[in-house]
Design a protein around this motif. Structure first.
Motif, PDB file in Angstrom:
ATOM      1  N   ILE A   6       0.866  -1.180   0.000  1.00  0.00           N
ATOM      2  CA  ILE A   6       0.000   0.000   0.000  1.00  0.00           C
ATOM      3  C   ILE A   6       0.905   1.232   0.000  1.00  0.00           C
ATOM      4  O   ILE A   6       1.829   1.336   0.797  1.00  0.00           O
ATOM      5  CB  ILE A   6      -0.912   0.043   1.248  1.00  0.00           C
ATOM      6  CG1 ILE A   6      -1.614  -1.284   1.486  1.00  0.00           C
ATOM      7  CG2 ILE A   6      -1.895   1.203   1.149  1.00  0.00           C
ATOM      8  CD1 ILE A   6      -2.471  -1.754   0.368  1.00  0.00           C
ATOM      9  N   LEU A  30      -5.365   1.544   8.776  1.00  0.00           N
ATOM     10  CA  LEU A  30      -5.174   0.334   7.966  1.00  0.00           C
ATOM     11  C   LEU A  30      -4.294  -0.673   8.693  1.00  0.00           C
ATOM     12  O   LEU A  30      -4.574  -1.874   8.682  1.00  0.00           O
ATOM     13  CB  LEU A  30      -4.554   0.680   6.611  1.00  0.00           C
ATOM     14  CG  LEU A  30      -5.493   1.261   5.569  1.00  0.00           C
ATOM     15  CD1 LEU A  30      -4.699   1.826   4.390  1.00  0.00           C
ATOM     16  CD2 LEU A  30      -6.486   0.213   5.085  1.00  0.00           C
ATOM     17  N   HIS A  34      -6.457  -3.695  10.083  1.00  0.00           N
ATOM     18  CA  HIS A  34      -6.354  -4.737   9.064  1.00  0.00           C
ATOM     19  C   HIS A  34      -4.946  -5.296   8.882  1.00  0.00           C
ATOM     20  O   HIS A  34      -4.736  -6.148   8.019  1.00  0.00           O
ATOM     21  CB  HIS A  34      -6.867  -4.197   7.721  1.00  0.00           C
ATOM     22  CG  HIS A  34      -8.273  -3.737   7.791  1.00  0.00           C
ATOM     23  ND1 HIS A  34      -9.351  -4.590   7.776  1.00  0.00           N
ATOM     24  CD2 HIS A  34      -8.795  -2.478   7.923  1.00  0.00           C
ATOM     25  CE1 HIS A  34     -10.470  -3.903   7.873  1.00  0.00           C
ATOM     26  NE2 HIS A  34     -10.158  -2.614   7.966  1.00  0.00           N
ATOM     27  N   LEU A  36      -2.415  -3.849   7.578  1.00  0.00           N
ATOM     28  CA  LEU A  36      -1.875  -3.422   6.288  1.00  0.00           C
ATOM     29  C   LEU A  36      -0.924  -2.243   6.482  1.00  0.00           C
ATOM     30  O   LEU A  36      -1.330  -1.173   6.934  1.00  0.00           O
ATOM     31  CB  LEU A  36      -3.006  -3.020   5.334  1.00  0.00           C
ATOM     32  CG  LEU A  36      -3.985  -4.122   4.959  1.00  0.00           C
ATOM     33  CD1 LEU A  36      -5.200  -3.540   4.245  1.00  0.00           C
ATOM     34  CD2 LEU A  36      -3.294  -5.163   4.085  1.00  0.00           C
ATOM     35  N   THR A  38       1.403   0.811   5.241  1.00  0.00           N
ATOM     36  CA  THR A  38       1.372   1.785   4.158  1.00  0.00           C
ATOM     37  C   THR A  38       2.652   2.597   4.159  1.00  0.00           C
ATOM     38  O   THR A  38       3.061   3.125   5.189  1.00  0.00           O
ATOM     39  CB  THR A  38       0.168   2.740   4.332  1.00  0.00           C
ATOM     40  OG1 THR A  38      -1.027   1.972   4.420  1.00  0.00           O
ATOM     41  CG2 THR A  38       0.069   3.728   3.186  1.00  0.00           C
ATOM     42  N   VAL A 167     -11.645   3.328   5.238  1.00  0.00           N
ATOM     43  CA  VAL A 167     -10.623   2.297   5.480  1.00  0.00           C
ATOM     44  C   VAL A 167     -11.229   0.913   5.345  1.00  0.00           C
ATOM     45  O   VAL A 167     -10.635   0.017   4.732  1.00  0.00           O
ATOM     46  CB  VAL A 167      -9.964   2.504   6.863  1.00  0.00           C
ATOM     47  CG1 VAL A 167      -9.231   1.263   7.333  1.00  0.00           C
ATOM     48  CG2 VAL A 167      -9.026   3.706   6.818  1.00  0.00           C
ATOM     49  N   GLU A 168     -12.414   0.715   5.868  1.00  0.00           N
ATOM     50  CA  GLU A 168     -13.090  -0.585   5.763  1.00  0.00           C
ATOM     51  C   GLU A 168     -13.377  -0.919   4.295  1.00  0.00           C
ATOM     52  O   GLU A 168     -13.148  -2.044   3.844  1.00  0.00           O
ATOM     53  CB  GLU A 168     -14.380  -0.565   6.582  1.00  0.00           C
ATOM     54  CG  GLU A 168     -15.011  -1.911   6.751  1.00  0.00           C
ATOM     55  CD  GLU A 168     -14.137  -2.894   7.510  1.00  0.00           C
ATOM     56  OE1 GLU A 168     -14.211  -4.100   7.189  1.00  0.00           O
ATOM     57  OE2 GLU A 168     -13.374  -2.484   8.402  1.00  0.00           O
ATOM     58  N   ALA A 171     -10.055  -1.819   2.503  1.00  0.00           N
ATOM     59  CA  ALA A 171      -9.581  -3.163   2.866  1.00  0.00           C
ATOM     60  C   ALA A 171     -10.408  -4.238   2.166  1.00  0.00           C
ATOM     61  O   ALA A 171      -9.855  -5.241   1.696  1.00  0.00           O
ATOM     62  CB  ALA A 171      -9.621  -3.341   4.381  1.00  0.00           C
TER      63      ALA A 171
END
Length: 182
Positions: A6, A30, A34, A36, A38, A167-168, A171
């Motif tokens: 990301i 994120l 999740h 994730l 970035t 954000v949801e 993802a």
């Protein structure tokens, strides 16, 4: 399953910048929600070499920023708004990217402007820009006027709610894209 790459890209040419603060908040969410990670980049990272007329003229740092955007599995865009539009160097970065490279990539759009009269920049300029690239922009974008948050303070409840929702959605798009690729 491979790790997603990301990239957050901000169109600001100085630090600290509120558009970067907003992208960093998305990146933190994120990661926290999740897992994730970035990488956040901006025009400062590209340096003055980003002003080259063609890709061939890009120096190392500018080329690295353009290639990071192209190689990302998903993008978080942060755009400062000037006189009702995105900055010219921000747009120039995307002028250097081949049209098909971002096809089907999830993109979360954020923007910061001087007031509410700039809020439509997301719908009238950023969304069409990424539509040209056939990217998948999440339906919820985040716009904040500079008076709505302080870089060291909390976001207003409305911005915080939009951020969580965006954000949801991002993802889910990213996970769907990875599932289809597998």
């Amino acid at each position: 399953m491979r790790t997603s790459r990301i990239v957050g890209f901000c169109g600001n040419s100085w630090r600290p910048a509120k558009s970067r603060v907003l992208v960093e908040a998305v990146a933190a969410d994120l990661l926290g929600q999740h897992g994730l990670k970035t990488d956040v980049l901006d025009l400062v990272d590209a340096g003055s070499g980003i002003a080259a007329f063609t890709r061939i003229g890009l120096d190392g740092p500018a080329r690295a920023v353009v290639e990071a955007i192209e190689q990302a599995d998903g993008l978080v865009i942060g755009c400062p708004v000037y006189q009702g539009s995105y900055p010219g160097l921000f747009k120039h970065v995307f002028d250097l990217i081949e049209p098909g490279v971002l096809r089907n990539r999830p993109v979360l759009l954020t923007a910061v402007g001087g007031g509410l009269r700039h809020s439509l920049v997301v719908e009238h300029q950023l969304r069409p820009l990424f539509g040209f690239f056939e990217a998948c922009t999440v339906s919820t974008s985040i716009y904040a006027s500079s008076s709505e948050f302080a870089p060291d303070g909390p976001f207003s409840p409305m911005i915080a709610a939009r951020l969580a929702n965006a954000v949801e959605q991002f993802a889910m798009l990213l996970n769907g894209r990875q599932a289809n690729a597998a």
